[in-house]
Design an enzyme around this catalytic site. Structure first.
Site, PDB file in Angstrom:
ATOM      1  N   ARG A 147       0.857  -1.187   0.000  1.00  0.00           N
ATOM      2  CA  ARG A 147       0.000   0.000   0.000  1.00  0.00           C
ATOM      3  C   ARG A 147       0.894   1.238   0.000  1.00  0.00           C
ATOM      4  NH1 ARG A 147      -4.033   2.188   4.812  1.00  0.00           N
ATOM      5  NH2 ARG A 147      -2.128   3.230   5.472  1.00  0.00           N
ATOM      6  N   TYR A 159      -3.224  11.280   6.670  1.00  0.00           N
ATOM      7  CA  TYR A 159      -3.413   9.917   7.159  1.00  0.00           C
ATOM      8  C   TYR A 159      -2.462   8.944   6.443  1.00  0.00           C
ATOM      9  CZ  TYR A 159      -4.954   5.176   6.998  1.00  0.00           C
ATOM     10  OH  TYR A 159      -4.934   3.813   7.030  1.00  0.00           O
ATOM     11  N   ASP A 217      -5.239   3.832  -0.085  1.00  0.00           N
ATOM     12  CA  ASP A 217      -6.404   4.073   0.777  1.00  0.00           C
ATOM     13  C   ASP A 217      -6.817   5.549   0.691  1.00  0.00           C
ATOM     14  OD1 ASP A 217      -8.295   4.193   2.760  1.00  0.00           O
ATOM     15  OD2 ASP A 217      -7.087   3.188   4.292  1.00  0.00           O
ATOM     16  N   HIS A 219      -9.364   6.728   2.334  1.00  0.00           N
ATOM     17  CA  HIS A 219      -9.847   7.021   3.688  1.00  0.00           C
ATOM     18  C   HIS A 219     -11.115   7.874   3.717  1.00  0.00           C
ATOM     19  CE1 HIS A 219      -8.680   6.952   8.072  1.00  0.00           C
ATOM     20  NE2 HIS A 219      -8.331   5.752   7.650  1.00  0.00           N
ATOM     21  N   GLU A 243      -9.000   1.954  -2.057  1.00  0.00           N
ATOM     22  CA  GLU A 243      -9.807   1.647  -0.875  1.00  0.00           C
ATOM     23  C   GLU A 243     -10.566   2.884  -0.382  1.00  0.00           C
ATOM     24  OE1 GLU A 243      -7.283   0.232   2.230  1.00  0.00           O
ATOM     25  OE2 GLU A 243      -8.680   0.777   3.805  1.00  0.00           O
ATOM     26  N   GLU A 269     -14.145  -1.189   5.970  1.00  0.00           N
ATOM     27  CA  GLU A 269     -13.525  -1.341   7.296  1.00  0.00           C
ATOM     28  C   GLU A 269     -14.408  -0.757   8.397  1.00  0.00           C
ATOM     29  OE1 GLU A 269      -9.859   0.756   6.406  1.00  0.00           O
ATOM     30  OE2 GLU A 269     -10.426   2.377   7.738  1.00  0.00           O
ATOM     31  N   ARG A 290     -13.733  -5.205   2.827  1.00  0.00           N
ATOM     32  CA  ARG A 290     -12.720  -4.757   3.791  1.00  0.00           C
ATOM     33  C   ARG A 290     -13.139  -4.959   5.249  1.00  0.00           C
ATOM     34  NH1 ARG A 290      -8.062  -3.882   4.243  1.00  0.00           N
ATOM     35  NH2 ARG A 290      -7.970  -1.767   5.021  1.00  0.00           N
ATOM     36  N   GLU A 346      -4.571  -7.311   4.838  1.00  0.00           N
ATOM     37  CA  GLU A 346      -3.747  -6.192   5.321  1.00  0.00           C
ATOM     38  C   GLU A 346      -2.957  -6.663   6.539  1.00  0.00           C
ATOM     39  OE1 GLU A 346      -6.015  -2.881   6.857  1.00  0.00           O
ATOM     40  OE2 GLU A 346      -4.346  -1.509   6.482  1.00  0.00           O
ATOM     41  N   TRP A 409     -11.871  12.278   7.867  1.00  0.00           N
ATOM     42  CA  TRP A 409     -10.433  12.094   8.124  1.00  0.00           C
ATOM     43  C   TRP A 409      -9.883  10.878   7.387  1.00  0.00           C
ATOM     44  CZ3 TRP A 409      -8.035   8.060  11.055  1.00  0.00           C
ATOM     45  CH2 TRP A 409      -6.643   8.227  11.195  1.00  0.00           C
TER      46      TRP A 409
HETATM   47  O1  EZ4 Z   1      -7.474   4.404   9.891  1.00  0.00           O
HETATM   48  O2  EZ4 Z   1      -7.843   1.378  11.759  1.00  0.00           O
HETATM   49  O3  EZ4 Z   1      -6.823   0.708   6.049  1.00  0.00           O
HETATM   50  N1  EZ4 Z   1      -6.597   1.013   7.188  1.00  0.00           N
HETATM   51  C1  EZ4 Z   1      -7.117   2.077   7.821  1.00  0.00           C
HETATM   52  C2  EZ4 Z   1      -6.781   2.177   9.292  1.00  0.00           C
HETATM   53  C3  EZ4 Z   1      -7.754   3.046  10.089  1.00  0.00           C
HETATM   54  C4  EZ4 Z   1      -7.576   2.734  11.561  1.00  0.00           C
HETATM   55  C5  EZ4 Z   1      -8.529   3.561  12.428  1.00  0.00           C
HETATM   56  O4  EZ4 Z   1      -8.433   3.137  13.743  1.00  0.00           O
HETATM   57  O5  EZ4 Z   1      -7.829   2.856   7.232  1.00  0.00           O
HETATM   58  O6  EZ4 Z   1      -5.466   2.610   9.452  1.00  0.00           O
HETATM   59 CO    CO Z   2      -8.491   1.954   5.355  1.00  0.00          CO
END
Ligand code: EZ4
Ligand code: CO
Length: 409
Positions: A147, A159, A217, A219, A243, A269, A290, A346, A409
């Site tokens: 990743r 992030y 990702d 996010h 992702e 997730e 996920r 992951e 975020w």
């Molecule tokens: O930000 O689990 O793909 N992984 C992620 C993680 C999340 C954290 C939040 O607690 O997006 O790193």
């Molecule tokens: Co993620």
């Protein structure tokens, strides 16, 4: 096989974890993970104050019945806290059943469908050089899929960038949650990100060639049309997946994304139940599930969603950050080994302190994970070690745009 005790532990070896320990009359013990990053005490209370007493006297063998009982009898269904609490019970009961049968849990789920589980690691950097070094380090560790997350010019803290000093002054290594009572504020600019990211993937492909599977990702930070644009602009770099390109609540968003790009899509997730995936799988709007065992109600529903996904050639890509404890991680390794439609896992190594509290028997070798062959889940919870790491208040950061608006975020 009567349950006589259900105990809840909140411990913080490097980061916070919530663990349920279930004991049977015959002395067998099972453990489950109920960690919800930043809301640990809420789920601990849910288990201690509302679930533990319901388990006493129940037959530990009745996993499905116990799951349905906890899900339906609460009336207020779903949500991360409820589903993490149910997940911990489900995992603990599978752990017990494995120990009673003298078999690893994957054997009870149908047995191994492969020799090992291919994993992806997390490379990141503030600039290209640092990112390349990080990719090389991961390749040396044996990762075969990677990743890629990077800093974005003009944004202070992003992030997923490990080596970057965050707004808090700390570094994201394995845990983005900052200690203290209030979440750290970070900044975000989607247009800057959309301009920058394709240049990063172009540089990575030029340096490392076409073969290595690369992931990214988003996010949950884009609108559907922004995500569609990103998917399209990344097509030349042949991503394994993009992702969480849009927020998880709106399943319809991915219909729009899908109409515009062939970049494979992964999401889930933050999902709690199979219903969150219902349209996404049936309409083939995603390629990878996920979900994490811990936030999805445990092993039982994870197996079910994957069997449903199999009808549509959708594969697994379970969430494996370090805020899933080694117990939750083991749970999904057992599912991954057993199902036919496995995709990728992951993997982010837990710290030495975490591994002292949770003694793992899973292995990572040449890029492949394996849950091991100990009866049950294969994780031992060291209560004494846990006691020396008391809970510490910690919260995930949040974003604001340049004008002060709160952003995903
Ligand atoms: O930000 O689990 O793909 N992984 C992620 C993680 C999340 C954290 C939040 O607690 O997006 O790193
Ligand atoms: Co993620």
């Amino acid at each position: 096989m009567k349950i006589i005790k259900a105990e809840v532990f909140v411990t913080s070896p490097s980061r916070n974890f919530v663990t349920l320990k279930v004991t049977t009359e015959s002395g067998l013990v099972g453990i489950g993970d109920a960690t919800v990053n930043g809301r640990e005490l809420a789920v601990a209370s849910y288990l201690k104050d509302h679930v533990a007493q319901l388990l006493i006297g129940k037959d530990a063998h009745r996993i499905e019945d116990t799951w349905q009982f906890l899900y339906r009898s609460s009336y207020w269904r779903r949500g991360p806290i409820t589903m993490a609490a149910i997940a911990a019970v489900d995992m603990a009961l599978w752990d017990i059943k494995g120990k009673a049968a003298n078999m690893p849990v994957y054997q009870l789920l149908g047995g191994a469908s492969r020799n090992g589980l291919r994993a992806y690691g997390h490379a990141s950097g503030t600039d290209t050089e640092q990112l390349f070094d990080s990719i090389r380090e991961h390749l040396e560790l044996g990762y075969k899929s990677i990743r890629v997350q990077t800093a974005v010019p003009g944004i202070k803290a992003v992030y997923g960038v490990a080596a970057q000093t965050q707004a808090s002054g700390e570094r994201y290594d394995y845990e983005p949650a900052g200690r203290g009572a209030f979440p750290q504020e970070e900044d975000w600019d989607t247009r800057a990100y959309l301009r920058h990211l394709p240049t990063v993937f172009e540089a990575v492909r030029n340096e490392f060639g076409p073969e290595i599977p690369l992931l990214h990702d988003g996010h949950h930070r884009m609108t559907p049309i922004q995500a569609a644009k990103l998917g399209k602009s990344l097509e030349p770099y042949d991503l394994f997946w993009l992702e969480d390109c849009t927020p998880g609540e709106n399943q319809e968003a991915l219909r729009l994304v899908r109409q515009h790009t062939t970049t494979p899509i992964a999401i889930g997730e933050v999902f709690n139940t199979i219903y969150d995936f219902q349209s996404l799988i049936k309409e083939q709007l995603i390629d990878y599930v996920r979900a994490a065992s811990t936030h999805f109600g445990g092993i039982s529903p994870l197996k079910k969603v994957m069997d449903y996904a199999a009808q549509y050639q959708v594969k697994s890509g379970f969430h494996g950050p370090t805020d899933i404890s080694p117990v939750g991680f083991a749970a999904q390794l057992h599912v991954g080994l057993a199902i036919h439609n496995y995709g990728i896992q992951e993997y982010m190594q837990h710290s030495d302190a975490t591994n002292t509290v949770f003694e793992q028997s899973m292995t990572f070798k040449d890029g492949y994970l394996h849950p091991g062959d100990k009866p049950g889940l294969g994780v031992e919870f060291n209560e004494e070690a846990a006691l020396s790491y008391p809970y510490q208040q910690a919260y995930l950061p949040y974003n604001r745009l340049i004008d002060g608006t709160v952003h995903d975020w």
